[in-house]
Design a protein around this motif. Structure first.
Motif, PDB file in Angstrom:
ATOM      1  N   GLN A 125      42.659  43.742  23.839  1.00  0.00           N
ATOM      2  CA  GLN A 125      42.046  45.062  23.663  1.00  0.00           C
ATOM      3  C   GLN A 125      41.465  45.293  22.276  1.00  0.00           C
ATOM      4  O   GLN A 125      41.740  46.292  21.600  1.00  0.00           O
ATOM      5  CB  GLN A 125      43.060  46.154  24.029  1.00  0.00           C
ATOM      6  CG  GLN A 125      43.457  46.100  25.497  1.00  0.00           C
ATOM      7  CD  GLN A 125      44.089  47.398  25.948  1.00  0.00           C
ATOM      8  OE1 GLN A 125      45.279  47.482  26.134  1.00  0.00           O
ATOM      9  NE2 GLN A 125      43.255  48.418  26.111  1.00  0.00           N
ATOM     10  N   HIS A 137      37.595  50.551  35.989  1.00  0.00           N
ATOM     11  CA  HIS A 137      37.420  49.977  34.650  1.00  0.00           C
ATOM     12  C   HIS A 137      37.162  51.087  33.633  1.00  0.00           C
ATOM     13  O   HIS A 137      37.738  51.097  32.536  1.00  0.00           O
ATOM     14  CB  HIS A 137      36.260  48.984  34.669  1.00  0.00           C
ATOM     15  CG  HIS A 137      36.256  48.003  33.542  1.00  0.00           C
ATOM     16  ND1 HIS A 137      35.848  48.332  32.271  1.00  0.00           N
ATOM     17  CD2 HIS A 137      36.616  46.689  33.499  1.00  0.00           C
ATOM     18  CE1 HIS A 137      35.944  47.262  31.486  1.00  0.00           C
ATOM     19  NE2 HIS A 137      36.407  46.256  32.209  1.00  0.00           N
ATOM     20  N   SER A 154      39.744  52.525  30.396  1.00  0.00           N
ATOM     21  CA  SER A 154      39.327  52.684  29.002  1.00  0.00           C
ATOM     22  C   SER A 154      39.658  54.072  28.473  1.00  0.00           C
ATOM     23  O   SER A 154      39.887  54.254  27.278  1.00  0.00           O
ATOM     24  CB  SER A 154      37.822  52.432  28.871  1.00  0.00           C
ATOM     25  OG  SER A 154      37.509  51.090  29.158  1.00  0.00           O
ATOM     26  N   GLY A 170      44.522  52.975  27.264  1.00  0.00           N
ATOM     27  CA  GLY A 170      43.224  53.572  27.026  1.00  0.00           C
ATOM     28  C   GLY A 170      43.180  54.241  25.668  1.00  0.00           C
ATOM     29  O   GLY A 170      44.175  54.302  24.944  1.00  0.00           O
ATOM     30  N   SER A 181      39.642  45.882  30.987  1.00  0.00           N
ATOM     31  CA  SER A 181      40.232  47.104  31.538  1.00  0.00           C
ATOM     32  C   SER A 181      40.740  46.853  32.956  1.00  0.00           C
ATOM     33  O   SER A 181      40.691  45.737  33.474  1.00  0.00           O
ATOM     34  CB  SER A 181      39.207  48.245  31.538  1.00  0.00           C
ATOM     35  OG  SER A 181      39.840  49.487  31.843  1.00  0.00           O
ATOM     36  N   TYR A 227      42.881  43.335  36.705  1.00  0.00           N
ATOM     37  CA  TYR A 227      42.208  43.598  35.436  1.00  0.00           C
ATOM     38  C   TYR A 227      40.930  42.766  35.391  1.00  0.00           C
ATOM     39  O   TYR A 227      40.760  41.823  36.157  1.00  0.00           O
ATOM     40  CB  TYR A 227      43.096  43.236  34.239  1.00  0.00           C
ATOM     41  CG  TYR A 227      44.407  43.986  34.207  1.00  0.00           C
ATOM     42  CD1 TYR A 227      44.511  45.207  33.557  1.00  0.00           C
ATOM     43  CD2 TYR A 227      45.531  43.481  34.844  1.00  0.00           C
ATOM     44  CE1 TYR A 227      45.702  45.913  33.537  1.00  0.00           C
ATOM     45  CE2 TYR A 227      46.731  44.166  34.836  1.00  0.00           C
ATOM     46  CZ  TYR A 227      46.817  45.388  34.182  1.00  0.00           C
ATOM     47  OH  TYR A 227      47.997  46.081  34.178  1.00  0.00           O
TER      48      TYR A 227
END
Length: 492
Positions: A117, A195, A199, A208, A403, A428
């Motif tokens: 991430q 997705h 986020s 997120g 995501s 994912y």
């Protein structure tokens, strides 16, 4: 729990291909979009021209009409009509996904945070902002997209009651048997919407930008990824009526503010449709409606890699894309809803704060920027014939946006259209696009609404602009607007 990872390899990731839609089973009928003045839908006038209203959004005076092919050139001359044209259908792109299996993943301790991430870390000072600014269910983000994976543990805890479906029976092409016009069926068959939601408000194996923010899903796209414009307008109005604070729209298309012509394939005539296309007028009205209800719209800038601050450039692209569908644009053209003054339009950056290769940009168009991923390294390996090396080494980890997505399988009709889908498991994946940048700004907008009780949409837009981190050339610029929106800069 076994997880499936998908790498999205599509190089064209914009929503917004436009095409006229013919009414199924009626060869001489075409579907039109009509916008009425003063939000007054005039049924009698439509019927007098041989039209039948099949869908309407009364709050903004929008009607979808099935009528003879010469309907539009007559309708634009009606006193109560602002604009009319063959209905525009917004299409999601086809995306290629290369899945691979990983070991079991814990959903309790952000197990994927450290490795995957980079984009969320960039905006949250490596997660430090979560301590004081993680959001709450007092502020709600409405996500107008492909729906949500109802089974995904990373997004379940922040999904609030009240999500809605706007996809009618059969879906965009009438062939999808899973689409039964159930207004509560918001299960994501595509992956794009989940997705986006991850986020914004994932809280599990991944996080997120606002991991405690509440959200609702407003599904306008099915498995095929297509939506008629009226469904999108209805979703904006519905989200606003539901009292959401932020509306994320990772979608858009090109509309005209100049002269629009349609080369009618049935009559052979070149029809003048006026100086505004109906979908642009509808977007203007829907955005104003949402603003009055207290909702701020955040939208993606687009993935055409052009300067949208130059209307001539946008018109050239519109004619290139849509000329074969019968449209001819003259004068100024713009992206909608991105061009609207009361929305926040977001360009996309890569891992080094560079403008992504695909991102649309432009002075007076882009407000702020956020990480949406890039594919510079991917292209380098692709051109060198070393794509397998790129994938086996998982180099996408360092440039694509990661995501949540659902893992699904499809069955197809003989013509290649989707007949049905089967949900497999929560999953994912990596994607790149301004679609992945906009939700991060939507999440920060939600945090600002949460912090500043009573703030108006205009107030929050100004906060986003004034607190953005300056990147690129010093000051406001055409690539990043006011700069990179981050959580820590928004609350300095």
């Amino acid at each position: 729990m076994k997880k499936l990872f998908g790498l999205v390899l599509s190089l064209v990731l914009a929503l917004g291909v436009v095409s006229p839609v013919s009414a199924k089973g009626q060869e001489e009928q075409t579907t039109f979009t009509v916008v009425f003045k003063n939000d007054q839908i005039d049924r009698a006038s439509i019927e007098n021209l041989g039209g039948t209203i099949t869908y309407e959004v009364p709050e903004i005076g929008l009607a979808q009409v099935e009528a003879p092919s010469d309907f539009a050139k007559k309708a634009v001359n009606l006193e109560g009509v602002t604009a009319a044209n063959p209905t525009l259908t917004f299409e999601a792109p086809e995306v290629a996904s290369i899945p691979f299996e990983s070991s079991s993943v814990s959903t309790e301790d952000a197990a994927l945070w450290e490795t995957y991430q980079w984009d969320i870390k960039r905006l949250t000072n490596n997660g430090a902002t979560f301590e004081e600014h993680s959001g709450s269910h007092d502020v709600v983000v409405g996500i107008i997209d492909t729906g949500i994976d109802l089974n995904h543990p990373d997004v379940q805890k922040n999904l609030l009651p009240g999500s809605k479906n706007f996809v009618p029976a059969g879906g965009i092409y009438g062939a999808d048997k899973s689409e039964k016009a159930d207004p509560t069926d918001v299960q994501d068959r595509n992956g794009h919407g989940t997705h986006v939601a991850g986020s914004i408000a994932a809280n599990g194996a991944m996080l997120g930008v606002a991991p405690n923010a509440g959200f609702k899903a407003y599904r306008v796209f099915g498995a095929e990824g297509g939506a008629q414009s009226a469904w999108i307008m209805a979703a904006i109005v519905s989200a606003a009526n539901d009292g959401v604070d932020v509306i994320n729209m990772s979608l858009g298309g090109i509309c005209s503010k100049g002269q629009v012509y349609y080369h009618n394939p049935v009559t052979g005539e070149k029809e003048r449709l006026g100086s505004d296309i109906a979908e642009y007028v509808a977007y203007q009205k829907a955005a104003k409606y949402a603003e009055k209800k207290g909702a701020l719209i955040v939208t993606s800038a687009g993935n055409d890699a052009i300067n949208a601050g130059n209307p001539r450039t946008v018109t050239d692209l519109a004619n290139e894309k849509y000329g074969e569908l019968g449209y001819e644009f003259q004068g100024a053209s713009v992206y909608a809803p991105g061009d609207l003054p009361n929305v926040v339009t977001v360009s996309s950056t890569g891992p080094e704060d560079e403008l992504a290769l695909y991102s649309t940009y432009g002075n007076g168009y882009v407000d702020v920027a956020a990480p949406g991923g890039n594919y510079e390294l991917y292209l380098e390996y692709l051109r060198a014939g070393k794509l397998n090396e790129y994938l086996s080494n998982q180099l996408q980890i360092n440039e694509f946006a990661f995501s949540t997505v659902p893992s699904v399988e499809y069955t197809y009709n003989k013509d290649g259209s989707i007949r049905n889908y089967r949900y497999v498991e929560p999953s994912y994946g990596w994607k790149v696009g301004t679609s992945m940048a906009a939700p991060k700004v939507a999440a920060i907008a939600a945090l600002l609404f949460d912090e500043h009780s009573g703030a108006s949409p205009k107030d929050v837009k100004v906060m986003l602009q004034q607190t953005a981190e300056d990147i690129g050339v010093t000051g406001h610029d055409k690539e990043f607007g006011h700069g990179l929106t981050t959580v820590y800069s928004a609350f300095e």
